[in-house]
Design a protein around this motif. Structure first.
Motif, mmCIF file in Angstrom:
data_model
loop_
_atom_site.group_PDB
_atom_site.id
_atom_site.type_symbol
_atom_site.label_atom_id
_atom_site.label_comp_id
_atom_site.label_asym_id
_atom_site.label_seq_id
_atom_site.Cartn_x
_atom_site.Cartn_y
_atom_site.Cartn_z
ATOM 1 N N ILE A 113 -25.113 -16.722 43.889
ATOM 2 C CA ILE A 113 -24.659 -17.563 42.775
ATOM 3 C C ILE A 113 -23.446 -16.871 42.162
ATOM 4 O O ILE A 113 -23.576 -15.864 41.471
ATOM 5 N N ASP A 114 -22.267 -17.394 42.426
ATOM 6 C CA ASP A 114 -21.041 -16.740 41.971
ATOM 7 C C ASP A 114 -20.824 -16.943 40.473
ATOM 8 O O ASP A 114 -21.441 -17.805 39.842
ATOM 9 N N ASP A 115 -19.901 -16.169 39.916
ATOM 10 C CA ASP A 115 -19.611 -16.265 38.488
ATOM 11 C C ASP A 115 -19.086 -17.643 38.100
ATOM 12 O O ASP A 115 -19.240 -18.076 36.954
ATOM 13 N N SER A 116 -18.447 -18.345 39.036
ATOM 14 C CA SER A 116 -17.869 -19.657 38.735
ATOM 15 C C SER A 116 -18.862 -20.802 38.920
ATOM 16 O O SER A 116 -18.508 -21.962 38.700
ATOM 17 N N ALA A 117 -20.082 -20.513 39.323
ATOM 18 C CA ALA A 117 -21.070 -21.564 39.578
ATOM 19 C C ALA A 117 -21.378 -22.345 38.304
ATOM 20 O O ALA A 117 -21.396 -21.795 37.204
ATOM 21 N N LEU A 118 -21.606 -23.635 38.453
ATOM 22 C CA LEU A 118 -22.013 -24.480 37.336
ATOM 23 C C LEU A 118 -22.880 -25.628 37.855
ATOM 24 O O LEU A 118 -24.097 -25.575 37.776
ATOM 25 N N PRO A 145 -25.515 -16.887 37.014
ATOM 26 C CA PRO A 145 -24.351 -16.426 37.778
ATOM 27 C C PRO A 145 -24.449 -14.932 38.067
ATOM 28 O O PRO A 145 -24.844 -14.139 37.215
ATOM 29 N N GLY A 146 -24.120 -14.568 39.293
ATOM 30 C CA GLY A 146 -24.227 -13.182 39.718
ATOM 31 C C GLY A 146 -25.546 -12.846 40.389
ATOM 32 O O GLY A 146 -25.712 -11.741 40.903
ATOM 33 N N SER A 147 -26.469 -13.795 40.404
ATOM 34 C CA SER A 147 -27.773 -13.548 41.029
ATOM 35 C C SER A 147 -27.777 -14.032 42.477
ATOM 36 O O SER A 147 -26.789 -14.585 42.967
ATOM 37 N N GLU A 148 -28.895 -13.827 43.166
ATOM 38 C CA GLU A 148 -29.056 -14.302 44.533
ATOM 39 C C GLU A 148 -30.486 -14.773 44.737
ATOM 40 O O GLU A 148 -31.393 -14.394 43.999
ATOM 41 N N LEU A 149 -30.676 -15.635 45.731
ATOM 42 C CA LEU A 149 -32.006 -16.126 46.079
ATOM 43 C C LEU A 149 -32.039 -16.404 47.569
ATOM 44 O O LEU A 149 -30.991 -16.427 48.233
ATOM 45 N N ASP A 186 -32.545 -25.111 39.599
ATOM 46 C CA ASP A 186 -32.003 -25.235 38.251
ATOM 47 C C ASP A 186 -32.026 -23.906 37.505
ATOM 48 O O ASP A 186 -32.908 -23.080 37.693
ATOM 49 N N GLY A 187 -31.035 -23.755 36.629
ATOM 50 C CA GLY A 187 -31.031 -22.642 35.688
ATOM 51 C C GLY A 187 -30.836 -21.280 36.302
ATOM 52 O O GLY A 187 -31.260 -20.271 35.728
ATOM 53 N N VAL A 188 -30.166 -21.207 37.469
ATOM 54 C CA VAL A 188 -29.930 -19.897 38.074
ATOM 55 C C VAL A 188 -28.833 -19.164 37.305
ATOM 56 O O VAL A 188 -27.951 -19.774 36.703
ATOM 57 N N THR A 223 -29.604 -30.365 48.243
ATOM 58 C CA THR A 223 -30.119 -30.138 46.899
ATOM 59 C C THR A 223 -28.991 -29.764 45.969
ATOM 60 O O THR A 223 -27.915 -29.321 46.403
ATOM 61 N N LYS A 224 -29.219 -29.933 44.677
ATOM 62 C CA LYS A 224 -28.279 -29.487 43.655
ATOM 63 C C LYS A 224 -28.658 -28.083 43.221
ATOM 64 O O LYS A 224 -29.832 -27.728 43.160
ATOM 65 N N VAL A 225 -27.636 -27.300 42.912
ATOM 66 C CA VAL A 225 -27.829 -25.946 42.404
ATOM 67 C C VAL A 225 -27.118 -25.876 41.060
ATOM 68 O O VAL A 225 -25.888 -25.937 40.993
ATOM 69 N N THR A 226 -27.890 -25.783 39.987
ATOM 70 C CA THR A 226 -27.322 -25.808 38.639
ATOM 71 C C THR A 226 -27.422 -24.422 38.012
ATOM 72 O O THR A 226 -28.519 -23.876 37.874
ATOM 73 N N ALA A 227 -26.277 -23.875 37.646
ATOM 74 C CA ALA A 227 -26.249 -22.538 37.055
ATOM 75 C C ALA A 227 -26.314 -22.613 35.537
ATOM 76 O O ALA A 227 -25.868 -23.590 34.915
ATOM 77 N N LYS A 228 -26.858 -21.576 34.940
ATOM 78 C CA LYS A 228 -26.926 -21.472 33.489
ATOM 79 C C LYS A 228 -25.578 -20.937 32.997
ATOM 80 O O LYS A 228 -25.405 -19.733 32.762
ATOM 81 N N SER A 229 -24.619 -21.849 32.867
ATOM 82 C CA SER A 229 -23.262 -21.439 32.543
ATOM 83 C C SER A 229 -22.542 -22.578 31.825
ATOM 84 O O SER A 229 -23.126 -23.646 31.580
ATOM 85 N N THR A 230 -21.282 -22.376 31.494
ATOM 86 C CA THR A 230 -20.477 -23.358 30.787
ATOM 87 C C THR A 230 -19.055 -23.338 31.338
ATOM 88 O O THR A 230 -18.691 -22.481 32.146
#
Length: 434
Positions: free
Chosen positions: A134-139, A53-57, A49-51, A190-197
């Motif tokens: 985590i791409d820019d379009s991730a949500l 956009p533009g980051s990696e893990l 949660d809360g990753v 798992t779900k991957v939720t980005a901090k985006s809109t």
């Protein structure tokens, strides 16, 4: 219940066929069949949660050999939805594959790796050196992982071999191994939720004419991003409600459902929306009589959109100036903006490009979509609808309701890696009920 267009029926058949072919090609075991990977247990993957956009893990996925004998070789596979990608370069003992997507889900990306090393019983292993981008379009995205004793094959003609240094499995002494003889699944998700809109918005229009004229009306819906949004399979990602100005009659439209008294409901041509894409809804509007101050409206459906904090551009006016009836004044712009609502067409083109690092090329969008609070327009961007031609048709899914923001690409990927049972069964039932 509105009727389904011929294209929607074809879409259902095509999507199901794609899922089955991919399932067989990747060697997944359908529900109810004997599991050849008994003894390999994937560790559970908690929500991410809360990753940003533009980051990696680190790419999640660990497993235990719960059998009694060591294995000489294992294979691992991952599938990720549209807003995610894999690190580059791909290791030489791995391959990537993109499924190309379908109308109800955009492109998903797969990574399959072969580990030619001893895997001892009772030990937790994980790959070392793989990254999830985590791409820019991730949500709201999803990730599926699978481990197997047998090769997980790429579809014929698919798969791009890696060229980077090979990676290995490493022991994870901090991990909790599965109990000996465990029959837990060799899969995890798992779900991957980005901090985006994602900003959904509509644009109205300003029309002029005289009594007896038939004038073209074009109004628009757009996703100004930055995130992509998926809805329920085979349903519009959102619906747009359009009310015509008083004194007019619609003489022609396409795939929008008439609600009576000059009201229409229009949907989208797929069950997802990429950022910086738009749909144009076109009507032929006959002016029957002059009604001073006649005004229509365009509005997004009244359903929760927690990913969309901008509400000022959810409605817009359709203004009509009739010769001899005075003027309505103003413009048919998105509420709160100064942009014109009469520009361009909503044509889209391209080939289902992906927003992920492992995907193919991105398509393009022509036309413009007014943005909230300004007189500017959002143009272009990386997008593709998976279909060609103008989106001025109002969408072949226009007669359906919208659903929650579920990552359909992840669901399609899950059918491939986890087995078709649950996903395809649900789709068959949904198709039978329509």
């Amino acid at each position: 219940m509105a009727h389904a267009s011929p294209r929607r029926r074809a879409l259902r058949r095509t999507a199901s066929a794609v899922g089955v072919v991919a399932l067989i090609a990747l060697g997944a075991t359908p529900a109810g069949a004997a599991d050849p990977d008994t003894g390999l247990v994937m560790g559970k993957i908690g929500p991410i949660d809360g990753v940003k956009p533009g980051s990696e893990l680190d790419l999640p996925g660990s497993f235990t050999n719960a059998g009694t004998a060591a294995l000489d070789k294992v294979w691992m596979a991952w599938s990720i939805s549209f807003g995610l990608g894999y690190s580059h370069p791909t290791p030489s003992n791995c391959s990537t594959y993109s499924d190309g997507g379908a109308d109800e889900a955009p492109q998903s990306n797969f990574l399959i790796c072969e580990f030619d090393q001893t895997v001892n019983p009772g030990v937790v292993y994980a790959p070392e050196g793989l990254k999830l981008m985590i791409d820019d379009s991730a949500l709201n995205d999803e990730l599926f992982a699978r481990v197997s004793k047998s090769p997980i094959e790429m579809p014929e003609g698919g798969g791009i071999p890696g060229t980077g240094p090979a990676i290995k499995l490493v022991e994870r002494p901090d991990g909790t191994p599965a109990a000996p003889g465990s029959t837990e699944p060799a899969t995890a998700q798992t779900k991957v939720t980005a901090k985006s809109t994602a900003d959904f918005q509509v644009t109205g229009a300003h029309l002029k004419g005289k009594v007896g004229d038939t004038v073209p009306l074009k109004v628009k819906y757009a996703n100004a991003g930055p995130g992509w949004v998926a809805g329920e399979p085979y349903e519009s990602v959102t619906n747009v409600h359009i009310k015509m100005p008083a004194g007019t009659t619609v003489t022609g439209t396409h795939s929008c459902r008439e609600e009576g008294q000059g009201a229409y409901v229009c949907g989208t041509d797929s069950s997802f929306t990429r950022p910086n894409t738009e749909h144009t809804y076109t009507f032929n509007l006959k002016i029957n009589k002059a009604v001073p101050g006649a005004k229509g409206s365009v509005a997004l459906e009244n359903k929760p959109r927690p990913f969309d904090p901008v509400k000022s551009n959810d409605t817009a006016d359709i203004l009509l100036d009739v010769e001899g009836a005075g003027t309505t004044g103003g413009s048919g712009s998105t509420s709160g903006s100064g942009g014109s609502g009469t520009s361009g067409s909503g044509s889209t083109s391209g080939s289902g490009g992906s927003g992920s690092a492992a995907s193919g090329s991105s398509g393009s969008t022509s036309g413009s979509a007014s943005t909230s609070g300004s007189g500017t327009s959002a143009t272009g961007g990386s997008s593709a609808t998976g279909t060609s031609g103008s989106s001025a048709t109002g969408g072949d899914l226009a007669e359906t309701g919208s659903g929650s923001t579920l990552p359909l690409a992840g669901a399609a990927a899950g059918a491939v890696l986890l087995g078709a049972g649950g996903v395809l069964l649900a789709r068959r039932r949904a198709a039978q009920q329509r």
